[in-house]
Structures are given as structure tokens and as C-alpha cells.
Motif scaffolding. Structure first.
Motif, PDB file in Angstrom:
ATOM      1  N   LEU A  76       0.834  -1.205   0.000  1.00  8.14           N
ATOM      2  CA  LEU A  76       0.000   0.000   0.000  1.00  8.14           C
ATOM      3  C   LEU A  76       0.871   1.258   0.000  1.00  8.14           C
ATOM      4  O   LEU A  76       0.631   2.202  -0.753  1.00  8.14           O
ATOM      5  CB  LEU A  76      -0.943   0.008   1.207  1.00  8.14           C
ATOM      6  CG  LEU A  76      -2.125  -0.947   1.129  1.00  8.14           C
ATOM      7  CD1 LEU A  76      -2.810  -1.060   2.494  1.00  8.14           C
ATOM      8  CD2 LEU A  76      -3.118  -0.487   0.075  1.00  8.14           C
ATOM      9  N   ALA A  85       1.307   4.161  -2.933  1.00  8.78           N
ATOM     10  CA  ALA A  85       1.160   5.591  -2.651  1.00  8.78           C
ATOM     11  C   ALA A  85       2.363   6.362  -3.175  1.00  8.78           C
ATOM     12  O   ALA A  85       2.214   7.470  -3.698  1.00  8.78           O
ATOM     13  CB  ALA A  85       0.991   5.817  -1.154  1.00  8.78           C
ATOM     14  N   TRP A  95      -9.533  -0.544  -1.502  1.00 10.11           N
ATOM     15  CA  TRP A  95      -8.359   0.288  -1.231  1.00 10.11           C
ATOM     16  C   TRP A  95      -7.384   0.302  -2.406  1.00 10.11           C
ATOM     17  O   TRP A  95      -6.627   1.240  -2.580  1.00 10.11           O
ATOM     18  CB  TRP A  95      -7.626  -0.195   0.006  1.00 10.11           C
ATOM     19  CG  TRP A  95      -8.461  -0.207   1.250  1.00 10.11           C
ATOM     20  CD1 TRP A  95      -9.481   0.650   1.574  1.00 10.11           C
ATOM     21  CD2 TRP A  95      -8.362  -1.121   2.334  1.00 10.11           C
ATOM     22  NE1 TRP A  95     -10.012   0.330   2.798  1.00 10.11           N
ATOM     23  CE2 TRP A  95      -9.340  -0.755   3.293  1.00 10.11           C
ATOM     24  CE3 TRP A  95      -7.534  -2.207   2.612  1.00 10.11           C
ATOM     25  CZ2 TRP A  95      -9.502  -1.426   4.491  1.00 10.11           C
ATOM     26  CZ3 TRP A  95      -7.695  -2.876   3.808  1.00 10.11           C
ATOM     27  CH2 TRP A  95      -8.676  -2.491   4.731  1.00 10.11           C
ATOM     28  N   VAL A  96      -7.408  -0.783  -3.188  1.00  9.54           N
ATOM     29  CA  VAL A  96      -6.511  -0.923  -4.342  1.00  9.54           C
ATOM     30  C   VAL A  96      -7.362  -1.215  -5.564  1.00  9.54           C
ATOM     31  O   VAL A  96      -8.338  -1.958  -5.490  1.00  9.54           O
ATOM     32  CB  VAL A  96      -5.491  -2.072  -4.114  1.00  9.54           C
ATOM     33  CG1 VAL A  96      -4.664  -2.338  -5.360  1.00  9.54           C
ATOM     34  CG2 VAL A  96      -4.581  -1.740  -2.935  1.00  9.54           C
ATOM     35  N   LEU A 111      -3.448   2.736  -6.153  1.00  5.20           N
ATOM     36  CA  LEU A 111      -4.086   3.045  -4.887  1.00  5.20           C
ATOM     37  C   LEU A 111      -5.415   3.741  -5.151  1.00  5.20           C
ATOM     38  O   LEU A 111      -5.500   4.637  -5.984  1.00  5.20           O
ATOM     39  CB  LEU A 111      -3.156   3.943  -4.066  1.00  5.20           C
ATOM     40  CG  LEU A 111      -3.482   4.124  -2.606  1.00  5.20           C
ATOM     41  CD1 LEU A 111      -3.487   2.774  -1.884  1.00  5.20           C
ATOM     42  CD2 LEU A 111      -2.478   5.057  -1.974  1.00  5.20           C
ATOM     43  N   LEU A 125      -4.272   6.777   2.251  1.00  2.90           N
ATOM     44  CA  LEU A 125      -3.808   5.837   3.271  1.00  2.90           C
ATOM     45  C   LEU A 125      -3.988   6.359   4.691  1.00  2.90           C
ATOM     46  O   LEU A 125      -3.927   5.594   5.643  1.00  2.90           O
ATOM     47  CB  LEU A 125      -2.352   5.460   3.028  1.00  2.90           C
ATOM     48  CG  LEU A 125      -2.110   4.609   1.793  1.00  2.90           C
ATOM     49  CD1 LEU A 125      -0.638   4.211   1.697  1.00  2.90           C
ATOM     50  CD2 LEU A 125      -2.996   3.380   1.772  1.00  2.90           C
TER      51      LEU A 125
END
Length: 137
Positions: A16, A20, A54-55, A67, A71
Motif C-alpha cells: 500500500l 502511494a 483500497w486498491v 491506490l 492511506l
């Protein structure tokens, strides 16, 4: 709940953070190399993160991972539970049996306190705040 973070959870947080840093689509093999894993394992770890929204995973030659959220809005605990499953197994910390108020073990109360503190810390720490883990030699 185990008192350990598995490689899958660590890899999910690192992936993650890497997404980002890239700020765009990243091919699976590139992401795998960046986080020090294999494409197959990265794919397994990212599947639950895609399901959570989230992805983003875009298939095809021009596809890759990107992404889909800030986050700062995703807690480390949420990532761990999405990859590993629920942290509360309902099992005794000492014996392989259900943990309940009747017939508790000697560590029941301190374990509940420690577990509560740990979960609160993981829940209030965003992935954006989490430090990258480096191997200790």
C-alpha cells in the motif's frame, strides 16, 4: 489473537505504501520487486485489498495496481484483518479452548487489557503513519 504480524500483513502494508509512492498504475512484477516478494504472493496479498476498495486492479497489457484511497483513512488493524481475518478468535491465550468468563485462565484479565491496548494502537495508526519494517540483522 496471535502476538505476531505475519509476512502477508507486513507485505500488504508495504505494498500500500509503495503504491502511494508511485502515484499511478504499477505492474505486478514491479510492485513485487519493490516490496521484495514474488508476483504470485503479491497478487494473493492484494486480492483482499482490492475487495476492500483500497486498491484498484486493472487487467491487461496496460493494467496494473493503483491506490484507490488516502492511506490516512486506512488503519493498520483494518489491513491486518482484511488479509488475516478477524483478530478475535475467541480462544484462550494459554490453552486450545474457547475463552469465556467461566473457568478463565490465570492470564485472562491481563491478556484482555494487553489485547485491548494493542488493538487500539493498531486501529488508531493509519497505514500512512506506519513505519516501513526493515529486517534486523
Amino acid at each position: 489473537m496471535r502476538l505476531e504480524v505475519t509476512r502477508k500483513s507486513d507485505l500488504a502494508v508495504r505494498a500500500l505504501r509503495s503504491l502511494a509512492d508511485h502515484r499511478g498504475r504499477v505492474k505486478g512484477p514491479v510492485l513485487a520487486e519493490t516490496v521484495g516478494s514474488t508476483s504470485g504472493f503479491v497478487s494473493q496479498v492484494l486480492n483482499p485489498l482490492v475487495r476492500q476498495g483500497w486498491v484498484r486492479s486493472d487487467p491487461g497489457p496496460s493494467g496494473g495496481y493503483s491506490l484507490a484511497v488516502d492511506l490516512g483513512s486506512v488503519s493498520v488493524l483494518a489491513v491486518i484483518e482484511s488479509v488475516e481475518g478477524p483478530t478475535d478468535s475467541g480462544r484462550c491465550v494459554l490453552a486450545d479452548r474457547p475463552c469465556d468468563e467461566s473457568g478463565t485462565c490465570a492470564l485472562h484479565v491481563p491478556w484482555l487489557r494487553a489485547r485491548s491496548l494493542l488493538l487500539r494502537e493498531l486501529d488508531t495508526t493509519s497505514v500512512a503513519e506506519a513505519s516501513l519494517v526493515t529486517e534486523v540483522e
